[in-house]
Design an enzyme around this catalytic site. Structure first.
Site, PDB file in Angstrom:
ATOM      1  N   THR A  43       8.453  46.928 -25.790  1.00 59.03           N
ATOM      2  CA  THR A  43       9.587  46.896 -26.722  1.00 59.03           C
ATOM      3  C   THR A  43      10.409  48.177 -26.680  1.00 59.03           C
ATOM      4  OG1 THR A  43       8.395  45.431 -28.198  1.00 59.03           O
ATOM      5  CG2 THR A  43      10.159  46.703 -29.199  1.00 59.03           C
ATOM      6  N   ASP A  65       6.835  43.125 -20.086  1.00 58.18           N
ATOM      7  CA  ASP A  65       6.227  42.953 -21.404  1.00 58.18           C
ATOM      8  C   ASP A  65       4.730  43.153 -21.175  1.00 58.18           C
ATOM      9  OD1 ASP A  65       6.939  41.057 -24.173  1.00 58.18           O
ATOM     10  OD2 ASP A  65       4.853  41.416 -23.608  1.00 58.18           O
ATOM     11  N   SER A  66       4.051  43.854 -22.064  1.00 62.35           N
ATOM     12  CA  SER A  66       2.650  44.183 -21.774  1.00 62.35           C
ATOM     13  C   SER A  66       1.756  42.950 -21.751  1.00 62.35           C
ATOM     14  CB  SER A  66       2.115  45.237 -22.739  1.00 62.35           C
ATOM     15  OG  SER A  66       1.854  44.688 -23.993  1.00 62.35           O
ATOM     16  N   SER A  67       2.269  41.807 -22.160  1.00 64.24           N
ATOM     17  CA  SER A  67       1.495  40.556 -22.031  1.00 64.24           C
ATOM     18  C   SER A  67       1.208  40.255 -20.563  1.00 64.24           C
ATOM     19  CB  SER A  67       2.279  39.376 -22.605  1.00 64.24           C
ATOM     20  OG  SER A  67       2.778  39.699 -23.860  1.00 64.24           O
ATOM     21  N   ASP A 115       1.414  45.286 -27.377  1.00 64.17           N
ATOM     22  CA  ASP A 115       0.536  44.102 -27.458  1.00 64.17           C
ATOM     23  C   ASP A 115      -0.793  44.299 -26.735  1.00 64.17           C
ATOM     24  OD1 ASP A 115       2.450  42.845 -28.947  1.00 64.17           O
ATOM     25  OD2 ASP A 115       3.122  41.480 -27.371  1.00 64.17           O
ATOM     26  N   ARG A 117     -17.944  36.867 -29.139  1.00 66.19           N
ATOM     27  CA  ARG A 117     -17.357  37.420 -30.380  1.00 66.19           C
ATOM     28  C   ARG A 117     -18.031  36.749 -31.568  1.00 66.19           C
ATOM     29  NH1 ARG A 117     -11.591  38.754 -31.297  1.00 66.19           N
ATOM     30  NH2 ARG A 117     -12.668  40.545 -32.173  1.00 66.19           N
ATOM     31  N   GLN A 129     -16.468  39.994 -34.512  1.00 61.47           N
ATOM     32  CA  GLN A 129     -15.074  39.634 -34.802  1.00 61.47           C
ATOM     33  C   GLN A 129     -14.479  40.579 -35.848  1.00 61.47           C
ATOM     34  OE1 GLN A 129     -14.739  35.371 -35.701  1.00 61.47           O
ATOM     35  NE2 GLN A 129     -16.276  34.938 -34.155  1.00 61.47           N
ATOM     36  N   CYS A 130     -15.336  41.318 -36.568  1.00 62.39           N
ATOM     37  CA  CYS A 130     -14.835  42.287 -37.557  1.00 62.39           C
ATOM     38  C   CYS A 130     -14.366  43.536 -36.814  1.00 62.39           C
ATOM     39  CB  CYS A 130     -15.941  42.703 -38.518  1.00 62.39           C
ATOM     40  SG  CYS A 130     -16.537  41.368 -39.528  1.00 62.39           S
TER      41      CYS A 130
HETATM   42  N1  ASP Z   1       5.700  42.283 -26.508  1.00 66.98           N
HETATM   43  C1  ASP Z   1       5.827  43.711 -26.503  1.00 66.98           C
HETATM   44  C2  ASP Z   1       4.899  44.266 -25.435  1.00 66.98           C
HETATM   45  O1  ASP Z   1       3.748  44.407 -25.681  1.00 66.98           O
HETATM   46  C3  ASP Z   1       5.512  44.280 -27.844  1.00 66.98           C
HETATM   47  C4  ASP Z   1       5.638  45.790 -27.960  1.00 66.98           C
HETATM   48  O2  ASP Z   1       5.952  46.498 -27.048  1.00 66.98           O
HETATM   49  O3  ASP Z   1       5.419  46.310 -29.054  1.00 66.98           O
HETATM   50  O4  ASP Z   1       5.335  44.538 -24.344  1.00 66.98           O
END
Ligand code: ASP
Length: 343
Positions: A15, A59-61, A92, A247, A279-280
């Site tokens: 972002t 995008d880090s996804s 992310d 998990r 999961q916690c």
């Molecule tokens: N979708 C974005 C990413 O992880 C979110 C961010 O950067 O905060 O690349």
């Protein structure tokens, strides 16, 4: 007169450097120079900053183990040339990247500071400027004599510096996106940056050892009330899967159904390690504290202690690539390698 410090700043996307696509309205990464043009203050620092970015910021996804390895190789390659490293990254999956880097860069004695932002740099209320400039300042910070103040992989976000393999993204809304519930903050930025030297890796004068292998044949199995064999078995019985993060509920508990425990045992006996991670987000696994966790211990499930999912998954990929015997693997997993777990 001492020479100016040198920083390598790597832009991966996220972002922080995004803008709105005029056709679709969605945020997508744009190039690094445009990002830097928005922060002219960067030129006021008395240091030499070299910048570089992925060929195509993402995008880090879309971050993958191959990107983590590429980042680690770049840091190792330029390790002697720079005093510190700043990585701009999407929030992310930042916790996965910072965890993976901590394992790949054994013996790290220089700052590797990751940061990003919740709002793009071009937006007036953006958190990007402060995050980037303070991350840079932290990467530059040295004790008298020149030892870096933060010789480890850390994440700076919204006034907090946190250990990279202890964080989890908690909020998509708050500027304070990350928390580290099981380990104290490494520093807090106010008028001054207050370092918590009791928590920061003290440095052992080690030589950097780069690791370049991660085994991606892993799976995450989240338990839930009412889960059926049709959900569980395809993962546990998959011969391609070399290691599994389970998990669990609370302090490491799971449904006690016999079919489930039997399936876990079969998988472990086939040589596929299974790691118990709660999961916690706060606290960790306490093997056998409850009857509902004993079956897992008896089946041979390894305790992930108080590791985050991100640290556990990347440690699993890292250790699977080391060709360890089952006993060595279990010992290494339960040992604190890079500050990722409390002993
Ligand atoms: N979708 C974005 C990413 O992880 C979110 C961010 O950067 O905060 O690349």
């Amino acid at each position: 007169m001492s020479l100016p410090s040198k920083i390598l700043m790597l832009y991966t996307g996220g972002t922080i450097g995004m803008m709105q696509d005029p056709d679709t309205g969605s945020l997508r990464p744009f190039d690094f120079q445009q990002l830097l043009d928005q922060i002219p203050e960067i030129g006021l620092y008395e240091c030499e900053i070299t910048t570089d970015s992925l060929d195509r910021p993402i995008d880090s996804s879309d971050m993958k183990p191959e990107h983590w390895i590429r980042l680690a190789k770049r840091i190792a390659h330029d390790y002697e040339k720079y005093d510190g490293f700043v990585i701009l990254h999407g929030s992310d999956t930042m916790a996965f990247t910072s965890s993976a880097l901590s394992f790949l860069l054994e013996g790290l004695e220089k700052p590797v500071i990751l940061t990003g932002s919740q709002l793009p740099i071009g937006i007036s209320r953006s958190d990007a400027r402060e995050n980037l400039l303070t991350a840079l300042e932290i990467a530059l910070a040295q004790h008298p004599g020149g030892r870096p103040k933060v010789p480890e992989v850390a994440v700076y976000f919204e006034y907090d510096l946190l250990r990279g393999n202890r964080i989890h993204k908690f909020s998509t809304e708050d500027f304070e996106a990350f928390q580290s519930l099981n380990y104290p903050k490494l520093a807090e930025a106010g008028v001054h940056i207050k370092y918590n030297f009791n928590a920061i890796h003290s440095g052992k004068n080690e030589a950097l050892k780069l690791h370049t292998h991660l085994d991606e044949n892993v799976a995450i199995l989240t338990v839930f009330p009412g889960m059926l064999p049709a959900y569980v078995n395809p993962v546990l019985q998959n011969p391609e899967v070399k290691g599994i993060i389970l998990r669990t509920f609370g302090s490491g508990n799971a449904p006690t159904d016999q079919w489930f425990i039997d399936e876990l045992k079969k998988t472990i006996n086939r040589g596929t390690p299974i790691i118990n991670i709660s999961q916690c987000n706060g606290g960790g696994v306490m093997p056998g504290k409850y009857e509902a966790g004993k079956g897992l211990v008896d089946a041979g499930v390894i305790s992930g202690k108080d590791m985050t999912l991100e640290a556990g998954l990347t440690k699993l990929m890292f250790l699977l690539a080391q060709n360890l015997s089952p006993q060595e693997f279990k010992t290494a997993f339960e040992t604190n390698l890079r500050g990722e777990l409390s002993e």
